[in-house]
Design an enzyme around this catalytic site. Structure first.
Site, mmCIF file in Angstrom:
data_model
loop_
_atom_site.group_PDB
_atom_site.id
_atom_site.type_symbol
_atom_site.label_atom_id
_atom_site.label_comp_id
_atom_site.label_asym_id
_atom_site.label_seq_id
_atom_site.Cartn_x
_atom_site.Cartn_y
_atom_site.Cartn_z
ATOM 1 N N CYS A 97 -75.990 12.038 51.927
ATOM 2 C CA CYS A 97 -75.334 12.635 50.750
ATOM 3 C C CYS A 97 -76.370 13.062 49.722
ATOM 4 C CB CYS A 97 -74.363 11.621 50.145
ATOM 5 S SG CYS A 97 -73.577 12.195 48.648
ATOM 6 N N GLY B 209 -65.541 24.421 59.411
ATOM 7 C CA GLY B 209 -65.124 23.196 58.709
ATOM 8 C C GLY B 209 -65.746 23.184 57.320
ATOM 9 N N GLU C 299 -68.510 25.834 52.983
ATOM 10 C CA GLU C 299 -69.328 25.749 51.766
ATOM 11 C C GLU C 299 -70.555 26.653 51.873
ATOM 12 O OE1 GLU C 299 -67.985 21.399 50.008
ATOM 13 O OE2 GLU C 299 -70.025 21.586 50.758
ATOM 14 N N HIS D 157 -67.519 9.199 49.198
ATOM 15 C CA HIS D 157 -66.736 8.221 48.432
ATOM 16 C C HIS D 157 -65.944 7.300 49.357
ATOM 17 C CE1 HIS D 157 -64.746 12.097 48.810
ATOM 18 N NE2 HIS D 157 -63.631 11.440 48.969
ATOM 19 N N HIS E 162 -50.373 20.929 27.902
ATOM 20 C CA HIS E 162 -50.218 22.381 28.058
ATOM 21 C C HIS E 162 -51.221 23.092 27.161
ATOM 22 C CE1 HIS E 162 -48.314 26.245 28.666
ATOM 23 N NE2 HIS E 162 -48.359 26.432 27.354
HETATM 24 C C1 LIG Z 1 -74.137 19.409 53.991
HETATM 25 C C2 LIG Z 1 -73.256 18.226 53.688
HETATM 26 C C3 LIG Z 1 -72.496 18.224 52.532
HETATM 27 C C4 LIG Z 1 -71.688 17.139 52.245
HETATM 28 N N1 LIG Z 1 -70.946 17.179 51.103
HETATM 29 C C5 LIG Z 1 -70.138 16.147 50.811
HETATM 30 C C6 LIG Z 1 -69.381 16.155 49.618
HETATM 31 O O1 LIG Z 1 -69.427 17.099 48.832
HETATM 32 N N2 LIG Z 1 -68.579 15.108 49.358
HETATM 33 C C7 LIG Z 1 -68.483 14.042 50.216
HETATM 34 O O2 LIG Z 1 -67.734 13.118 49.933
HETATM 35 N N3 LIG Z 1 -69.205 13.993 51.351
HETATM 36 C C8 LIG Z 1 -70.029 15.021 51.660
HETATM 37 N N4 LIG Z 1 -70.778 14.970 52.801
HETATM 38 C C9 LIG Z 1 -70.656 13.791 53.674
HETATM 39 C C10 LIG Z 1 -71.512 12.620 53.128
HETATM 40 O O3 LIG Z 1 -72.849 13.052 52.990
HETATM 41 C C11 LIG Z 1 -71.439 11.449 54.076
HETATM 42 O O4 LIG Z 1 -70.088 11.108 54.296
HETATM 43 C C12 LIG Z 1 -72.160 10.234 53.503
HETATM 44 O O5 LIG Z 1 -73.511 10.539 53.302
HETATM 45 C C13 LIG Z 1 -72.024 9.040 54.438
HETATM 46 O O6 LIG Z 1 -72.702 7.948 53.884
HETATM 47 P P1 LIG Z 1 -73.212 6.743 54.799
HETATM 48 O O7 LIG Z 1 -73.756 5.722 53.850
HETATM 49 O O8 LIG Z 1 -72.187 6.353 55.760
HETATM 50 O O9 LIG Z 1 -74.402 7.355 55.681
HETATM 51 P P2 LIG Z 1 -75.719 8.172 55.341
HETATM 52 O O10 LIG Z 1 -75.641 8.831 54.032
HETATM 53 O O11 LIG Z 1 -76.000 8.996 56.521
HETATM 54 O O12 LIG Z 1 -76.816 7.033 55.190
HETATM 55 C C14 LIG Z 1 -77.201 6.213 56.242
HETATM 56 C C15 LIG Z 1 -78.625 5.738 55.991
HETATM 57 O O13 LIG Z 1 -78.938 4.717 56.918
HETATM 58 C C16 LIG Z 1 -80.294 4.874 57.347
HETATM 59 N N5 LIG Z 1 -80.406 4.189 58.639
HETATM 60 C C17 LIG Z 1 -79.716 4.483 59.780
HETATM 61 N N6 LIG Z 1 -79.998 3.571 60.732
HETATM 62 C C18 LIG Z 1 -80.895 2.701 60.175
HETATM 63 C C19 LIG Z 1 -81.549 1.535 60.662
HETATM 64 N N7 LIG Z 1 -81.298 1.054 61.881
HETATM 65 N N8 LIG Z 1 -82.404 0.907 59.825
HETATM 66 C C20 LIG Z 1 -82.618 1.374 58.573
HETATM 67 N N9 LIG Z 1 -82.022 2.440 58.063
HETATM 68 C C21 LIG Z 1 -81.159 3.097 58.853
HETATM 69 C C22 LIG Z 1 -80.478 6.377 57.417
HETATM 70 O O14 LIG Z 1 -81.851 6.703 57.326
HETATM 71 C C23 LIG Z 1 -79.677 6.836 56.196
HETATM 72 O O15 LIG Z 1 -80.499 6.919 55.060
HETATM 73 C C24 LIG Z 1 -71.626 16.026 53.122
HETATM 74 C C25 LIG Z 1 -72.408 16.012 54.278
HETATM 75 C C26 LIG Z 1 -73.217 17.095 54.559
HETATM 76 C C27 LIG Z 1 -74.063 17.056 55.793
HETATM 77 N N1 LIG Z 2 -67.174 18.742 50.570
HETATM 78 C C1 LIG Z 2 -67.238 17.750 51.456
HETATM 79 O O1 LIG Z 2 -66.643 16.702 51.307
HETATM 80 C C2 LIG Z 2 -68.084 17.924 52.677
HETATM 81 C C3 LIG Z 2 -68.970 18.986 52.774
HETATM 82 C C4 LIG Z 2 -69.723 19.100 53.930
HETATM 83 C C5 LIG Z 2 -69.603 18.169 54.938
HETATM 84 N N2 LIG Z 2 -68.732 17.152 54.810
HETATM 85 C C6 LIG Z 2 -68.563 16.167 55.901
HETATM 86 O O2 LIG Z 2 -69.452 16.470 56.952
HETATM 87 C C7 LIG Z 2 -68.757 16.496 58.181
HETATM 88 C C8 LIG Z 2 -69.315 17.563 59.065
HETATM 89 O O3 LIG Z 2 -68.978 18.875 58.568
HETATM 90 P P1 LIG Z 2 -68.834 20.092 59.559
HETATM 91 O O4 LIG Z 2 -68.348 21.257 58.799
HETATM 92 O O5 LIG Z 2 -70.067 20.195 60.377
HETATM 93 O O6 LIG Z 2 -67.726 19.549 60.559
HETATM 94 P P2 LIG Z 2 -66.152 19.814 60.644
HETATM 95 O O7 LIG Z 2 -65.665 18.855 61.650
HETATM 96 O O8 LIG Z 2 -65.526 19.843 59.294
HETATM 97 O O9 LIG Z 2 -66.035 21.305 61.230
HETATM 98 C C9 LIG Z 2 -66.662 21.680 62.414
HETATM 99 C C10 LIG Z 2 -65.990 22.931 62.931
HETATM 100 O O10 LIG Z 2 -66.788 23.461 63.967
HETATM 101 C C11 LIG Z 2 -65.938 23.891 65.041
HETATM 102 N N3 LIG Z 2 -66.765 23.866 66.253
HETATM 103 C C12 LIG Z 2 -67.243 22.781 66.912
HETATM 104 N N4 LIG Z 2 -68.008 23.178 67.968
HETATM 105 C C13 LIG Z 2 -68.023 24.536 67.956
HETATM 106 C C14 LIG Z 2 -68.658 25.530 68.758
HETATM 107 N N5 LIG Z 2 -69.427 25.217 69.793
HETATM 108 N N6 LIG Z 2 -68.470 26.839 68.457
HETATM 109 C C15 LIG Z 2 -67.681 27.185 67.415
HETATM 110 N N7 LIG Z 2 -67.052 26.279 66.600
HETATM 111 C C16 LIG Z 2 -67.232 24.976 66.877
HETATM 112 C C17 LIG Z 2 -64.806 22.877 65.006
HETATM 113 O O11 LIG Z 2 -63.667 23.365 65.646
HETATM 114 C C18 LIG Z 2 -64.608 22.679 63.512
HETATM 115 O O12 LIG Z 2 -63.710 23.597 62.953
HETATM 116 C C19 LIG Z 2 -67.295 16.753 57.848
HETATM 117 O O13 LIG Z 2 -66.497 15.987 58.706
HETATM 118 C C20 LIG Z 2 -67.140 16.303 56.433
HETATM 119 O O14 LIG Z 2 -66.508 15.057 56.408
HETATM 120 C C21 LIG Z 2 -67.962 17.016 53.704
#
Ligand SMILES: Cc1cc2nc3c(=O)[nH]c(=O)nc-3n(C[C@H](O)[C@H](O)[C@H](O)COP(=O)(O)OP(=O)(O)OC[C@H]3O[C@@H](n4cnc5c(N)ncnc54)[C@H](O)[C@@H]3O)c2cc1C
Ligand SMILES: NC(=O)c1ccc[n+]([C@@H]2O[C@H](COP(=O)([O-])OP(=O)(O)OC[C@H]3O[C@@H](n4cnc5c(N)ncnc54)[C@H](O)[C@@H]3O)[C@@H](O)[C@H]2O)c1
Length: 475
Positions: free
Chosen positions: A44, A186, A191, A332, A459
């Site tokens: 995140c 997705g 985004e 969250h 409002h």
């Molecule tokens: C581009 C993008 C945009 C996103 N935007 C949003 C958003 O706007 N709002 C939202 O709610 N979510 C968003 N997400 C999803 C969100 O980032 C994740 O749901 C969240 O980070 C999950 O948190 P986590 O703590 O489970 O794992 P992570 O954030 O992946 O953290 C896991 C940590 O564990 C560490 N780790 C793993 N294995 C080990 C080990 N064995 N020993 C030590 N360390 C280890 C990793 O290095 C990592 O730092 C987004 C994701 C992406 C990719």
């Molecule tokens: N604003 C946010 O909260 C936010 C922002 C970014 C990411 N995320 C989290 O990160 C996760 C990953 O995001 P994401 O957008 O990669 O996944 P996603 O699961 O939201 O969407 C992936 C999409 O890719 C399609 N797809 C899969 N394989 C494909 C292929 N070979 N060719 C064409 N389409 C294909 C799926 O049908 C799906 O619609 C999400 O589940 C979300 O929880 C959250």
């Protein structure tokens, strides 16, 4: 120190899940350590929510300031709006550094021990960490696993990190390709298409399933497509998957029909973002040392108290949270799961309520939801024998939205007809990500449309869109 253990709680993974759990553990008086192998803050902070929202904020302003038609309607004229890709990228990078520092300092300030290295279970209530200064072993009364997730790259797609990349590299905005293919519609696909289209890139979006945004409520996805995709420089291929992607200049993408697997087309683009979902980062965690194993999709099996399960039975003193549990891949949700785990560790029985956890895509305008889609609610109704009601209201009837000149949008409330209980709320429109929290609180408290229709909303505010939907539900 608790009962001869080094710590009351050791958390593996310092992402938002681990961080949220650690803060709550300290507030409950637990002696806590957190183990992190890579960047503090995890996905995140470093590669997810934070940099992507910084890019969306900057590119959203560019979009707004370049929308002469919209500005003219408000009586404003601006010419020659410029931006620098590098400065926008710096804004995102600087924000990452700041929030990473704040997160690390918050842990230090509270006395959480930060241990750098790869952590794994080496038996019940025991973890080992491969640190720079060798292997160390710690004992803990309880252990929370929060290792997170990584991008999923389908077979046939070759990522070079430069011309073909995932969001890990995408958030750095190192280039602005003239023509970019986005695989997946997705959250990440949506985004990034918002960012790229605002900054002038031409986009081809490829979605394997037969609808764009397949995870969203149908009405909301249709409206979002009309506003976020159709009028923009975005070509879409639906029901089509990227069978092969070869990096280079140009990037070559072989498209095939998702159902029949027949080849459909070959396109050449400047760059390709692979946004096809995420998979758990759960390898080499030592689960076998406590007799536990991953499920068939490599998630850590948990119950709603966040206890790890082995063959359906609770593994004592072992908990898992966040993306690695595969429940709701949201920041969250991860920290909420962390708080639930700590509550249970402290002997206060609590369960997570996924129905009331909201989600949002931070596009312009935004999409948000909480609870069930209409389809899921109707399926549940059939099973349990109740009818489903749906009430919709529109931004174009809202004074504040009209004053802002941003009247594209809708709120949809899904409820049980017999009891009035709200089952799901979906919003597309300006500030949808903020508006959803009222609905989230309503679902958490299992409130009915009858109660909600009598709440008073200020409002003129956008929140009156929801007010109107509740009132329509009981009319
Ligand atoms: C581009 C993008 C945009 C996103 N935007 C949003 C958003 O706007 N709002 C939202 O709610 N979510 C968003 N997400 C999803 C969100 O980032 C994740 O749901 C969240 O980070 C999950 O948190 P986590 O703590 O489970 O794992 P992570 O954030 O992946 O953290 C896991 C940590 O564990 C560490 N780790 C793993 N294995 C080990 C080990 N064995 N020993 C030590 N360390 C280890 C990793 O290095 C990592 O730092 C987004 C994701 C992406 C990719
Ligand atoms: N604003 C946010 O909260 C936010 C922002 C970014 C990411 N995320 C989290 O990160 C996760 C990953 O995001 P994401 O957008 O990669 O996944 P996603 O699961 O939201 O969407 C992936 C999409 O890719 C399609 N797809 C899969 N394989 C494909 C292929 N070979 N060719 C064409 N389409 C294909 C799926 O049908 C799906 O619609 C999400 O589940 C979300 O929880 C959250």
């Amino acid at each position: 120190m608790s009962d001869g253990f080094d710590y009351d709680l050791v958390i593996i993974g310092a992402g938002v899940g681990g961080h949220g759990a650690a803060l709550h553990a300290v507030s409950c008086g637990l002696k806590t350590a957190i183990i992190e192998a890579n960047d503090m803050g995890g996905t995140c902070v470093n590669r997810g929510c934070i940099p992507s929202k910084a890019l969306l904020a900057a590119s959203g302003k560019v979009r707004e300031l370049r929308n002469a038609h919209h500005l003219k309607a408000l009586g404003i004229q601006i010419s020659n709006v410029q931006f620098s890709r590098e400065d926008i990228a710096n804004h995102a990078n600087n924000l990452v550094s700041k929030i990473q520092g704040d997160l690390t300092n918050s842990l230090k300030r509270l006395g959480v021990d930060i241990i750098r290295g790869w952590g794994k279970l080496v038996g019940s209530q025991k973890v080992s960490v491969s640190t720079d200064s060798g292997e160390k072993t710690f004992t803990a009364k309880d252990i929370i696993l929060s290792p997170g997730s990584i991008p999923f790259v389908p077979p046939g797609i070759e990522v070079d990190g430069k011309t073909v990349f995932t969001s890990d590299q995408g958030v750095k905005l190192e280039t602005l390709p003239d023509w970019v293919a986005i695989i997946g519609s997705g959250y990440i696909g949506l985004e990034f298409s918002d960012v790229y289209s605002a900054l002038g890139c031409e986009i081809t979006m490829i979605e394997a399933l037969d609808q764009l945004m397949p995870g969203f409520d149908r009405d909301i996805a249709k409206l979002a497509e009309r506003v976020l995709i159709t009028p923009r420089d975005i070509e879409t291929h639906v029901g089509i998957y990227a069978k092969r992607v070869i990096p280079g200049s140009p990037v070559v993408i072989e498209l095939a029909n998702f159902k029949t697997k027949e080849d459909v087309d070959v396109i050449e683009v400047d760059a390709c973002l692979v946004a096809t979902g995420r998979i758990p980062a759960t390898q080499n965690l030592g689960l076998e040392s406590v007799g536990a194993e991953l499920d068939r999709r490599n998630y850590i099996p948990v119950n709603d108290s966040m206890a790890v399960l082995s063959s359906g039975e609770v593994v004592p003193h072992l908990w898992a949270i966040g993306d690695a549990t595969g429940k709701m891949m949201l920041a969250h949700a991860a920290s909420a799961q962390g708080i639930i785990a700590v509550e249970n560790i402290c002997g206060r029985t609590k369960q997570i309520d996924y129905e009331s956890i909201p989600a949002a895509a931070f596009t312009h305008p935004e999409v948000s939801y909480v609870g069930k889609t209409e389809t899921a609610a109707r399926d549940m109704g059939k099973e349990l024998g109740f009818e489903v009601g749906v009430a919709k209201s529109y931004y174009k009837g809202n004074s504040k939205a009209l004053a802002e000149g941003e009247a594209d949008g809708m709120a949809k409330v899904i409820y049980r007809k017999d009891t009035g209980e709200v089952l799901g709320v979906h919003i597309f429109g300006l500030h949808a990500s903020d508006l959803i929290h009222e609905a989230s609180a309503a679902i958490a408290n299992r409130q009915t449309v009858h109660t909600l229709a009598h709440l008073v909303h200020a409002h003129p505010t956008l929140s009156e869109v929801l007010d109107e939907a509740y009132k329509r539900a009981v009319a």
